[in-house]
Scaffold this motif. Sequence first.
Motif, PDB file in Angstrom:
ATOM      1  N   THR A 112       1.004  -1.149  -0.054  1.00  0.00           N
ATOM      2  CA  THR A 112       0.029  -0.038  -0.045  1.00  0.00           C
ATOM      3  C   THR A 112       0.829   1.195  -0.004  1.00  0.00           C
ATOM      4  N   THR A 113       0.781   2.041  -0.955  1.00  0.00           N
ATOM      5  CA  THR A 113       1.600   3.158  -1.261  1.00  0.00           C
ATOM      6  C   THR A 113       0.928   4.384  -1.226  1.00  0.00           C
ATOM      7  N   ARG A 114       1.483   5.287  -0.733  1.00  0.00           N
ATOM      8  CA  ARG A 114       1.121   7.033  -0.528  1.00  0.00           C
ATOM      9  C   ARG A 114       2.196   7.864  -0.904  1.00  0.00           C
ATOM     10  N   ILE A 115       1.934   8.790  -1.678  1.00  0.00           N
ATOM     11  CA  ILE A 115       3.115  10.054  -1.740  1.00  0.00           C
ATOM     12  C   ILE A 115       2.733  11.111  -0.782  1.00  0.00           C
ATOM     13  N   PHE A 116       3.827  11.568  -0.366  1.00  0.00           N
ATOM     14  CA  PHE A 116       3.835  12.791   0.667  1.00  0.00           C
ATOM     15  C   PHE A 116       4.758  13.824   0.292  1.00  0.00           C
ATOM     16  N   ARG A 117       4.319  15.048   0.486  1.00  0.00           N
ATOM     17  CA  ARG A 117       5.343  16.321   0.500  1.00  0.00           C
ATOM     18  C   ARG A 117       6.681  16.126   1.181  1.00  0.00           C
ATOM     19  N   ARG A 118       7.813  16.101   0.725  1.00  0.00           N
ATOM     20  CA  ARG A 118       8.982  16.173   1.392  1.00  0.00           C
ATOM     21  C   ARG A 118       9.754  17.380   1.862  1.00  0.00           C
ATOM     22  N   ARG A 119       9.831  17.336   3.086  1.00  0.00           N
ATOM     23  CA  ARG A 119      10.519  18.865   3.788  1.00  0.00           C
ATOM     24  C   ARG A 119      11.790  18.548   4.046  1.00  0.00           C
ATOM     25  N   LYS A 120      12.709  19.461   3.909  1.00  0.00           N
ATOM     26  CA  LYS A 120      14.295  19.126   4.271  1.00  0.00           C
ATOM     27  C   LYS A 120      14.682  18.984   5.667  1.00  0.00           C
ATOM     28  N   SER A 121      13.767  19.256   6.649  1.00  0.00           N
ATOM     29  CA  SER A 121      13.945  18.589   7.761  1.00  0.00           C
ATOM     30  C   SER A 121      13.426  17.042   8.126  1.00  0.00           C
ATOM     31  N   ASP A 122      12.951  16.612   7.221  1.00  0.00           N
ATOM     32  CA  ASP A 122      12.448  15.177   7.581  1.00  0.00           C
ATOM     33  C   ASP A 122      13.662  14.136   7.679  1.00  0.00           C
ATOM     34  N   MET A 123      13.437  13.385   8.742  1.00  0.00           N
ATOM     35  CA  MET A 123      14.621  12.561   8.878  1.00  0.00           C
ATOM     36  C   MET A 123      16.301  13.047   8.954  1.00  0.00           C
ATOM     37  N   GLY A 124      16.328  14.133   9.361  1.00  0.00           N
ATOM     38  CA  GLY A 124      17.396  14.714   9.711  1.00  0.00           C
ATOM     39  C   GLY A 124      18.247  15.063   8.296  1.00  0.00           C
ATOM     40  N   GLY A 125      17.479  15.052   7.230  1.00  0.00           N
ATOM     41  CA  GLY A 125      17.829  15.146   5.701  1.00  0.00           C
ATOM     42  C   GLY A 125      18.366  13.781   5.215  1.00  0.00           C
ATOM     43  N   ASP A 126      17.955  12.906   5.593  1.00  0.00           N
ATOM     44  CA  ASP A 126      18.486  11.407   5.036  1.00  0.00           C
ATOM     45  C   ASP A 126      17.472  11.206   3.791  1.00  0.00           C
ATOM     46  N   ALA A 127      17.951  10.232   2.883  1.00  0.00           N
ATOM     47  CA  ALA A 127      17.109  10.138   1.726  1.00  0.00           C
ATOM     48  C   ALA A 127      16.075   8.837   1.712  1.00  0.00           C
ATOM     49  N   PHE A 128      16.311   8.079   2.571  1.00  0.00           N
ATOM     50  CA  PHE A 128      15.655   6.909   2.577  1.00  0.00           C
ATOM     51  C   PHE A 128      15.735   6.144   4.116  1.00  0.00           C
ATOM     52  N   ALA A 129      14.726   5.315   4.165  1.00  0.00           N
ATOM     53  CA  ALA A 129      14.733   4.533   5.416  1.00  0.00           C
ATOM     54  C   ALA A 129      13.889   3.027   5.076  1.00  0.00           C
ATOM     55  N   SER A 130      14.546   1.882   5.455  1.00  0.00           N
ATOM     56  CA  SER A 130      14.046   0.779   5.420  1.00  0.00           C
ATOM     57  C   SER A 130      13.835  -0.142   6.787  1.00  0.00           C
ATOM     58  N   ILE A 131      12.603  -0.555   6.939  1.00  0.00           N
ATOM     59  CA  ILE A 131      12.331  -1.164   8.039  1.00  0.00           C
ATOM     60  C   ILE A 131      11.606  -2.498   7.746  1.00  0.00           C
ATOM     61  N   PRO A 132      12.455  -3.467   7.866  1.00  0.00           N
ATOM     62  CA  PRO A 132      11.629  -4.870   7.408  1.00  0.00           C
ATOM     63  C   PRO A 132      11.037  -5.611   8.487  1.00  0.00           C
ATOM     64  N   VAL A 133      10.452  -6.566   8.054  1.00  0.00           N
ATOM     65  CA  VAL A 133       9.752  -7.497   8.986  1.00  0.00           C
ATOM     66  C   VAL A 133      10.719  -8.105   9.859  1.00  0.00           C
ATOM     67  N   THR A 134      10.115  -8.532  11.016  1.00  0.00           N
ATOM     68  CA  THR A 134      10.589  -9.570  12.217  1.00  0.00           C
ATOM     69  C   THR A 134       9.610 -10.584  12.591  1.00  0.00           C
ATOM     70  N   LEU A 135      10.417 -11.509  12.960  1.00  0.00           N
ATOM     71  CA  LEU A 135       9.621 -12.596  13.697  1.00  0.00           C
ATOM     72  C   LEU A 135       8.326 -12.263  14.329  1.00  0.00           C
ATOM     73  N   GLU A 136       8.424 -11.257  15.078  1.00  0.00           N
ATOM     74  CA  GLU A 136       7.435 -10.914  15.911  1.00  0.00           C
ATOM     75  C   GLU A 136       6.366  -9.888  14.929  1.00  0.00           C
ATOM     76  N   ASN A 137       6.818  -9.167  14.058  1.00  0.00           N
ATOM     77  CA  ASN A 137       5.950  -8.034  13.330  1.00  0.00           C
ATOM     78  C   ASN A 137       5.963  -8.394  11.931  1.00  0.00           C
ATOM     79  N   LYS A 138       4.830  -8.718  11.329  1.00  0.00           N
ATOM     80  CA  LYS A 138       4.813  -8.946  10.162  1.00  0.00           C
ATOM     81  C   LYS A 138       4.719  -7.702   9.113  1.00  0.00           C
TER      82      LYS A 138
END
Length: 439
Positions: free
Chosen positions: A201-227
Amino acid sequence: MKQTEFKSKKAIIIGGSMSGLLAARVLSDFYNEVTILERDSLLSDGRHRRGVPQSRHAHGLLAGGREVLDELFPGISEDLIGAGAISADVVNDGKWFFEGDCLRRAPSGTNGILLSRPLLESTIRGRVRALERISVRDSCSVRDLIMVKGLVKGIRTETGVLEADLVVDASGRGSQSAKWLKSLGFPPPREEEVEVRLTYTTRIFRRRKSDMGGDAFASIPVTLENKRSGVILAQEGDRWVVTLIGRFGIEAPEDLEGYRDYAKQLAASYIYDVIRDAEPIGDATVMRFPASIRRRYEELQRFPDGFLVFVDAICSFNPIYGQGMSAAALQAKTLQKELADGRANLAQRFFTRASKVIDTPWNIAVGSDLRMPETVGKRTLAGRIMSWYISKLQRFAHRDADAAVAFLRVAQLLDDPSTLMRPKLVLQVLTGSFQEEPA
């Protein structure tokens, strides 16, 4: 290269998406006429296409894929960046959250490109259309292959027959090649399937310079406890593309409030921290991916001359790992090498070499997916041992930049997985793991 051997001959490519465009670029060095047949209506304004449902979801070009594209289309990275795509150091410019923490950052000089699928595809299509030996016919569906005296000599469409000296099936996951082969008296390939039952499920959001401290990406994979898992990637036009993934019946809601709440339940808060008050652009889009499929063409003892199967028509990866476009580029490079060595046994040689190219992304995707007990697929002792080791390696890479670089260079399809088994690194990982064990 022996680039004169095939001159004055014709090639047809079935499919005008990324794999078809890459095949056309390579074949134009060896064939005098290359025709791309695409069932969709191809638009030149960069809009999403009906035949590429995944195009609305998160996309990035891995460093390995970028390297090959720059070889095939000199200056293409600069063109994409000039059009708004973001070049990002894959080790230093974002957050890779594995095994409870982020991998250690370090400037690596290993850069991928973050962008939308339409921007990448339309830019490459423009380069391909500019090549004089290539023509494109859209709104054209292929019905079957034409065989003459044991050789594939063309294809049949709804409007007639087109002759060719080589036909390449780059039509993607829905390839009809197995059916065509069977109708011509050839055995279809053995299939491997790993059932993952993903919902994107994908959404587009407006990007602000301050978001994530200026990082360009984040990846959060599944875990055995969290699908639940998700990725957030910078995109041209000061946008974030956010894809939230669920497995085995778990799905992110499409409404904005439910979507944000789903992001809040991921194993880390990076995505939620951005989108909880970011401006949404447009509505949510949903795609379902039931299983990764690999067709083992390299095992076939009989295969018709004058025909090849290419990229997703051979192997369709779980798209969560972002390997598809880069794997396509690497297969294109393989095809280029095999064509340079002549036409004799082309299919057998290509399938054998392509299988080795596919092994790395396939093993990365399947190895990770099979960690989930709900995943349906063949498990092996070697796979379990490797999965255990990679988990330890990722934990060690929380504090060791060299380990993070080594792991991500493999994940980015730059290095062979054997580099992760260097004795010094293995000793460091195992020693570090034992030190972390509670007394």
